[in-house]
Design a protein around this motif. Structure first.
Motif, short mmCIF file in Angstrom:
data_model
loop_
_atom_site.label_atom_id
_atom_site.label_comp_id
_atom_site.label_asym_id
_atom_site.label_seq_id
_atom_site.Cartn_x
_atom_site.Cartn_y
_atom_site.Cartn_z
N LEU A 105 33.83 45.01 29.43
CA LEU A 105 35.24 45.37 29.36
C LEU A 105 35.34 46.87 29.13
O LEU A 105 34.73 47.41 28.20
CB LEU A 105 35.92 44.62 28.21
N LEU A 106 36.11 47.55 29.99
CA LEU A 106 36.30 49.00 29.89
C LEU A 106 37.79 49.30 29.67
O LEU A 106 38.65 48.70 30.33
CB LEU A 106 35.84 49.69 31.18
N GLY A 139 45.53 49.14 32.63
CA GLY A 139 44.51 50.12 33.02
C GLY A 139 43.10 49.76 32.61
O GLY A 139 42.18 50.56 32.78
N ARG A 140 42.91 48.57 32.08
CA ARG A 140 41.56 48.16 31.69
C ARG A 140 40.85 47.51 32.88
O ARG A 140 41.49 47.06 33.84
CB ARG A 140 41.62 47.17 30.53
N SER A 141 39.52 47.48 32.81
CA SER A 141 38.70 46.84 33.84
C SER A 141 37.75 45.86 33.18
O SER A 141 37.23 46.11 32.09
CB SER A 141 37.87 47.88 34.60
N LEU A 142 37.52 44.76 33.86
CA LEU A 142 36.60 43.73 33.39
C LEU A 142 35.62 43.44 34.52
O LEU A 142 36.03 43.12 35.63
CB LEU A 142 37.39 42.47 33.02
N ALA A 143 34.34 43.60 34.23
CA ALA A 143 33.30 43.34 35.22
C ALA A 143 32.52 42.09 34.86
O ALA A 143 32.20 41.88 33.68
CB ALA A 143 32.33 44.52 35.30
N VAL A 144 32.23 41.29 35.87
CA VAL A 144 31.37 40.12 35.71
C VAL A 144 30.31 40.24 36.80
O VAL A 144 30.63 40.20 37.98
CB VAL A 144 32.15 38.80 35.86
N VAL A 145 29.06 40.42 36.38
CA VAL A 145 27.95 40.50 37.32
C VAL A 145 27.00 39.35 36.97
O VAL A 145 26.53 39.26 35.84
CB VAL A 145 27.20 41.85 37.22
N SER A 146 26.74 38.49 37.95
CA SER A 146 25.98 37.28 37.68
C SER A 146 24.70 37.22 38.51
O SER A 146 24.59 37.85 39.56
CB SER A 146 26.85 36.05 38.01
N ASN A 147 23.76 36.43 38.02
CA ASN A 147 22.59 36.06 38.82
C ASN A 147 22.61 34.54 39.04
O ASN A 147 21.60 33.93 39.27
CB ASN A 147 21.28 36.50 38.16
N TRP A 180 46.31 40.58 35.23
CA TRP A 180 45.02 40.93 35.82
C TRP A 180 45.01 40.59 37.31
O TRP A 180 45.63 39.62 37.73
CB TRP A 180 43.90 40.16 35.12
N ARG A 181 44.27 41.40 38.09
CA ARG A 181 44.06 41.17 39.51
C ARG A 181 42.60 41.49 39.82
O ARG A 181 41.96 42.25 39.11
CB ARG A 181 44.92 42.11 40.37
N PHE A 182 42.10 40.92 40.91
CA PHE A 182 40.79 41.34 41.39
C PHE A 182 40.92 42.78 41.88
O PHE A 182 41.98 43.19 42.35
CB PHE A 182 40.28 40.43 42.51
N SER A 183 39.85 43.55 41.79
CA SER A 183 39.91 44.96 42.16
C SER A 183 40.24 45.16 43.64
O SER A 183 40.69 46.22 44.03
CB SER A 183 38.61 45.68 41.80
N PRO A 215 32.78 54.02 27.87
CA PRO A 215 31.49 53.34 27.91
C PRO A 215 31.62 51.84 27.73
O PRO A 215 30.74 51.08 28.08
CB PRO A 215 30.69 53.97 26.77
N GLY A 216 32.74 51.40 27.17
CA GLY A 216 33.06 49.98 27.13
C GLY A 216 32.43 49.18 26.02
O GLY A 216 31.95 49.68 25.02
#
Length: 124
Positions: free
Chosen positions: A57-58, A41-49, A5-8, A64-65
């Protein structure tokens, strides 16, 4: 071959051990949306407040994940600031406490799957 894994933005690699601390640093610096991409080829998003996070996970661009959930949570929270400046509000049931999000990310990077005890929703 093991998935890496790497940051985008291309920085990395990001490992299961380094991910929680690196994500905390990014969140502390005000970077509340982080995307990681994998060698598979997968993507992992973390959106925080800062208090909670949406973990998605896509499997690919059109997928649609699936995402972490908190089935017992009630209400919603705002302050999820995306990289483009948009500020979102999400139902708390579709987000998890930040500590749980970091645990989930670490496990995903280590094994390729969410922890077996994490509540998870398949959106496909």
């Amino acid at each position: 071959m093991e998935e890496t894994w790497r940051f985008s933005d291309g920085s990395g690699p990001v490992t299961a051990r380094s991910a929680p601390a690196l994500l905390r640093e990014r969140i502390s610096a005000g970077r509340l949306e982080t995307w990681l991409t994998s060698s598979a080829g997968r993507s992992l998003a973390v959106v925080s407040n800062i208090e909670r996070a949406l973990v998605t996970l896509l499997d690919g661009a059109d997928d649609p994940g699936e995402h972490a959930v908190d089935p017992g949570a009630d209400g919603s929270s705002d302050g999820y600031v995306l990289a483009n400046g948009q500020c979102d509000t999400y139902p708390d049931a579709d987000t998890v406490p930040l500590t749980e999000a970091l645990r989930i990310v670490g496990h995903l990077l280590a094994t390729g799957t969410p922890p077996p005890d994490a509540a998870w929703s398949i959106d496909r």
